[in-house]
Design a protein around this motif. Structure first.
Motif: not given
Length: 266
Positions: A71-76, A189-202, A243-245, A250-252
């Motif tokens: 949640i901390t990594a989400l837009p405001e 779609e939730a799989d793709v969004i969730g993948l991006r979110l977890m990567a953005d969160a580290g 979507e992994m690459d 994003r994770y790095e």
């Protein structure tokens, strides 16, 4: 026929006035207000907490730690929702999300999601459902489908046993041709969004594939994908792999920015 033209005009009017866009850029059909759905989510969440026993504090802190990092990594704007997560005592390996940001995790899920990264894949997926307003879209699709079948039944004079049988067949076609594919689309779609979110969160997005390996290892009979509200495990893993690459990049980037969550498993 005149009634067909009227139904088409009504459907077009609804579509024009109810189009939104999901986080992946997909056009959506939503009829209900966020306030309505959020209230319904709150009421359902309160009922869950009354009906299901709460897990221990250590398990609660663990899930909260993972959810907070995402949640901390989400837009405001999205970050400032009233996000809540609770862990419930249940052997079923399951999690859920409700409109308004109310989420639940069953303790049985910890037997499948065996580390913080795998749990982040699940929680990121649930957050993805909320951000994409899938509940609104599902309710809107069901409402409009039922309305269309009702209009068809009345306008075509489908009364009596023969008409009821035909309407039953049309209803079955709507279920497998519209409502279930919509649900499978939401899950993917939730799989793709969730993948991006977890990567953005580290969190390491590659853990999402490990999670589905664990899910597959549990086995159990499953209906064919076309009859299910969820894609098959293999379909989900293929979608994640595609979507992994981007997710790993994003994770790095997140790790370099100092996002390195540390949520000890109880």
């Amino acid at each position: 026929m005149r009634w067909i033209r009227c139904a088409a005009v009504a459907t077009l009017a609804l579509t024009i006035t109810a189009c939104t866009t999901s986080p992946t850029g997909r056009q959506q059909f939503t009829l209900m207000s966020d306030a309505q759905l959020n209230q319904m989510g709150r009421e359902a969440y309160d009922q869950y907490q009354q009906d299901l026993p709460a897990a221990g504090q250590a398990q609660q802190r663990y899930a909260q730690c993972v959810a907070s990092a995402i949640i901390t990594a989400l837009p405001e704007q999205e970050r400032n929702q009233d996000w809540q997560i609770r862990v419930f005592e249940s052997e079923q390996a399951n999690a859920f999300a409700l409109p308004g940001g109310y989420m639940g995790v069953n303790t049985g899920l910890f037997d499948v999601a065996v580390n913080q990264d795998q749990l982040a894949a699940v929680i990121g997926h649930e957050v993805g459902h909320v951000l994409a307003r899938h509940a609104n879209e599902r309710v809107s699709t069901q409402t409009s489908t039922q309305l269309a079948l009702s209009v068809l039944s009345s306008a075509a004079g489908m009364q009596g046993p023969g008409g009821e049988q035909l309407m039953g067949a049309l209803g079955l076609g709507a279920q497998y041709g519209i409502l279930l594919p919509f649900s499978r689309r939401h899950e993917s779609e939730a799989d793709v969004i969730g993948l991006r979110l977890m990567a953005d969160a580290g969190f390491d997005p590659r853990a999402s594939l490990e999670l589905w390996d664990n899910m597959s290892a549990q086995g159990g009979a499953r209906p064919p994908a076309w009859m299910s509200t969820h894609p098959s495990h293999g379909q989900r893993m293929q979608g994640l792999q595609a979507e992994m690459d981007n997710a790993v990049a994003r994770y790095e980037q997140a790790r370099q920015a100092g996002r390195q969550p540390n949520c000890p498993r109880p």
